[in-house]
Design a protein around this motif. Structure first.
Motif, PDB file in Angstrom:
ATOM      1  N   MET A   1      36.466  56.920  43.819  1.00 50.21           N
ATOM      2  CA  MET A   1      36.298  55.366  43.004  1.00 50.21           C
ATOM      3  C   MET A   1      37.070  54.575  42.666  1.00 50.21           C
ATOM      4  N   SER A   2      36.038  53.541  42.211  1.00 53.92           N
ATOM      5  CA  SER A   2      36.985  52.134  41.800  1.00 53.92           C
ATOM      6  C   SER A   2      37.006  51.764  40.708  1.00 53.92           C
ATOM      7  N   SER A   3      38.706  51.996  40.259  1.00 51.64           N
ATOM      8  CA  SER A   3      39.641  51.674  39.403  1.00 51.64           C
ATOM      9  C   SER A   3      40.346  50.947  38.874  1.00 51.64           C
ATOM     10  N   GLY A   4      39.274  49.700  39.296  1.00 54.87           N
ATOM     11  CA  GLY A   4      39.801  47.944  38.719  1.00 54.87           C
ATOM     12  C   GLY A   4      40.551  47.169  40.067  1.00 54.87           C
ATOM     13  N   GLU A   5      40.891  45.612  40.143  1.00 54.42           N
ATOM     14  CA  GLU A   5      41.687  45.336  40.687  1.00 54.42           C
ATOM     15  C   GLU A   5      42.819  44.472  40.207  1.00 54.42           C
ATOM     16  N   ILE A   6      43.744  43.827  40.591  1.00 57.45           N
ATOM     17  CA  ILE A   6      44.657  43.059  40.939  1.00 57.45           C
ATOM     18  C   ILE A   6      43.812  41.115  40.788  1.00 57.45           C
ATOM     19  N   PRO A   7      43.641  41.149  39.609  1.00 55.99           N
ATOM     20  CA  PRO A   7      42.642  39.315  39.730  1.00 55.99           C
ATOM     21  C   PRO A   7      44.188  38.250  40.448  1.00 55.99           C
ATOM     22  N   THR A   8      43.041  37.104  40.209  1.00 55.51           N
ATOM     23  CA  THR A   8      43.602  36.089  41.244  1.00 55.51           C
ATOM     24  C   THR A   8      43.851  35.321  40.355  1.00 55.51           C
ATOM     25  N   LEU A   9      43.393  34.589  39.463  1.00 55.84           N
ATOM     26  CA  LEU A   9      43.722  33.805  38.842  1.00 55.84           C
ATOM     27  C   LEU A   9      45.436  33.991  37.492  1.00 55.84           C
ATOM     28  N   PRO A  10      45.445  35.583  37.231  1.00 57.85           N
ATOM     29  CA  PRO A  10      47.013  35.417  36.194  1.00 57.85           C
ATOM     30  C   PRO A  10      47.971  35.550  37.135  1.00 57.85           C
ATOM     31  N   VAL A  11      48.035  36.350  38.529  1.00 55.68           N
ATOM     32  CA  VAL A  11      48.499  36.604  39.736  1.00 55.68           C
ATOM     33  C   VAL A  11      49.469  35.038  40.267  1.00 55.68           C
ATOM     34  N   LEU A  12      48.287  34.674  40.526  1.00 54.53           N
ATOM     35  CA  LEU A  12      48.536  32.802  41.298  1.00 54.53           C
ATOM     36  C   LEU A  12      49.273  31.805  40.148  1.00 54.53           C
ATOM     37  N   VAL A  13      48.245  31.481  39.238  1.00 56.20           N
ATOM     38  CA  VAL A  13      48.902  30.902  38.453  1.00 56.20           C
ATOM     39  C   VAL A  13      50.666  30.568  37.873  1.00 56.20           C
ATOM     40  N   PRO A  14      50.992  31.568  37.562  1.00 59.17           N
ATOM     41  CA  PRO A  14      52.921  32.053  37.003  1.00 59.17           C
ATOM     42  C   PRO A  14      53.427  32.485  38.665  1.00 59.17           C
ATOM     43  N   ALA A  15      52.748  33.078  39.529  1.00 57.24           N
ATOM     44  CA  ALA A  15      53.300  32.861  40.767  1.00 57.24           C
ATOM     45  C   ALA A  15      53.701  31.180  41.121  1.00 57.24           C
ATOM     46  N   THR A  16      52.784  30.795  40.827  1.00 59.87           N
ATOM     47  CA  THR A  16      52.592  29.319  41.591  1.00 59.87           C
ATOM     48  C   THR A  16      53.638  28.459  40.790  1.00 59.87           C
ATOM     49  N   ALA A  17      53.796  28.994  39.589  1.00 60.03           N
ATOM     50  CA  ALA A  17      54.472  27.522  38.428  1.00 60.03           C
ATOM     51  C   ALA A  17      56.242  27.998  39.289  1.00 60.03           C
ATOM     52  N   VAL A  18      56.104  29.480  39.173  1.00 61.10           N
ATOM     53  CA  VAL A  18      57.860  30.189  39.170  1.00 61.10           C
ATOM     54  C   VAL A  18      57.637  29.267  41.153  1.00 61.10           C
ATOM     55  N   ALA A  19      57.425  29.715  42.351  1.00 60.40           N
ATOM     56  CA  ALA A  19      57.628  28.892  43.568  1.00 60.40           C
ATOM     57  C   ALA A  19      57.885  27.558  43.077  1.00 60.40           C
ATOM     58  N   ILE A  20      56.995  26.149  42.116  1.00 64.42           N
ATOM     59  CA  ILE A  20      57.610  25.066  42.091  1.00 64.42           C
ATOM     60  C   ILE A  20      58.841  24.495  41.849  1.00 64.42           C
ATOM     61  N   ALA A  21      59.065  25.516  40.312  1.00 65.77           N
ATOM     62  CA  ALA A  21      60.384  25.722  39.516  1.00 65.77           C
ATOM     63  C   ALA A  21      61.133  25.848  40.431  1.00 65.77           C
ATOM     64  N   ALA A  22      61.154  26.947  41.094  1.00 62.59           N
ATOM     65  CA  ALA A  22      62.242  27.401  42.504  1.00 62.59           C
ATOM     66  C   ALA A  22      62.626  26.638  43.548  1.00 62.59           C
ATOM     67  N   GLY A  23      61.572  25.658  43.794  1.00 64.93           N
ATOM     68  CA  GLY A  23      61.480  24.498  45.143  1.00 64.93           C
ATOM     69  C   GLY A  23      62.518  23.132  44.093  1.00 64.93           C
ATOM     70  N   TRP A  24      61.980  23.098  43.108  1.00 60.33           N
ATOM     71  CA  TRP A  24      62.652  22.245  42.152  1.00 60.33           C
ATOM     72  C   TRP A  24      64.118  22.184  42.296  1.00 60.33           C
ATOM     73  N   TRP A  25      64.410  23.493  42.020  1.00 61.85           N
ATOM     74  CA  TRP A  25      66.044  24.005  41.684  1.00 61.85           C
ATOM     75  C   TRP A  25      66.811  23.517  42.859  1.00 61.85           C
ATOM     76  N   TRP A  26      66.563  24.179  43.925  1.00 69.30           N
ATOM     77  CA  TRP A  26      66.473  24.821  44.718  1.00 69.30           C
ATOM     78  C   TRP A  26      67.385  22.808  45.856  1.00 69.30           C
ATOM     79  N   LEU A  27      66.542  22.177  45.944  1.00 65.56           N
ATOM     80  CA  LEU A  27      66.119  20.930  45.653  1.00 65.56           C
ATOM     81  C   LEU A  27      67.247  19.934  45.127  1.00 65.56           C
ATOM     82  N   HIS A  28      67.168  20.366  43.468  1.00 67.26           N
ATOM     83  CA  HIS A  28      68.484  19.415  42.238  1.00 67.26           C
ATOM     84  C   HIS A  28      70.262  19.533  43.298  1.00 67.26           C
ATOM     85  N   ARG A  29      69.627  21.218  43.251  1.00 68.39           N
ATOM     86  CA  ARG A  29      71.082  21.744  44.190  1.00 68.39           C
ATOM     87  C   ARG A  29      71.542  21.483  44.309  1.00 68.39           C
TER      88      ARG A  29
END
Length: 202
Positions: free
Chosen positions: A1-29
């Motif tokens: 039986m189905s027990s839910g799902e891992i949603p799209t926006l609550p996962v991708l929005v913070p993950a994308t923000a972290v990826a952008i910040a990590a890329g900028w940090w690497w470039l800064h370094r």
């Protein structure tokens, strides 16, 4: 039986923000953070988020008994493409930005390398889909047509990039947007360091 799902926006929005910040940090370094390279980082992170949202998310969690693996794995090329030709077109289009962005983010400068990267990334996606089908998230078919379409799309994107950089001002823009230092620039930096070192010895 189905027990839910891992949603799209609550996962991708913070993950994308972290990826952008990590890329900028690497470039800064690396001392290479500029508005143009920062924009490439935003574009690349947004693209990856879009791909994940298209091929993996939302990730339904279903605890029913899984179907046999043969249901979820299609290894004969172009069988589905006959009935649904738009599918292969979409798979090609999905990876065109990959071929455009890879030279800027990773400094890749050959169609063969782009094709290999596209194939490896696409294979990774298909394996994750298959693993989900066989465990807790059935519904997405791992298809060899996806591998072919994605790889062709990556090469097509790189071909577009190669044509664009034939225009001098576009080539200059691409050079300033590329994350890794080019061989010519790196060589120039080494020469400057060597010259300073030699001057200090005199």
């Amino acid at each position: 039986m189905s027990s839910g799902e891992i949603p799209t926006l609550p996962v991708l929005v913070p993950a994308t923000a972290v990826a952008i910040a990590a890329g900028w940090w690497w470039l800064h370094r690396q001392g290479r953070l500029t508005p143009l390279r920062a924009a490439v980082g935003v574009a690349a992170s947004g693209y990856v988020a879009g791909v994940l949202g298209h091929v993996l998310l939302p990730f339904p969690i279903d605890t029913d008994d899984p179907l046999p693996w043969r249901v979820w794995l299609h290894l004969t090329p172009f069988v589905d493409a006959v009935a649904d030709p738009i599918g292969i077109v979409l798979n090609v289009a999905l990876f065109v930005p990959f071929g455009l962005l890879l030279p800027l983010v990773a400094g890749v400068r050959s169609a063969r390398a782009v094709a290999v990267c596209g194939l490896v990334v696409s294979l990774g996606i298909e394996l994750v889909q298959l693993a989900g089908d066989l465990t807790i998230s059935p519904g997405r078919v791992a298809d060899v047509d996806d591998l072919i379409g994605n790889t062709l799309g990556a090469v097509l994107g790189y071909a577009v990039f190669s044509l664009l950089v034939m225009v001098p001002w576009v080539a200059g823009l691409a050079l300033r947007a590329t994350w890794p230092a080019t061989a010519q620039r790196a060589s120039g930096e080494r020469k400057r360091v060597s010259s300073k070192w030699e001057a200090g010895r005199r």
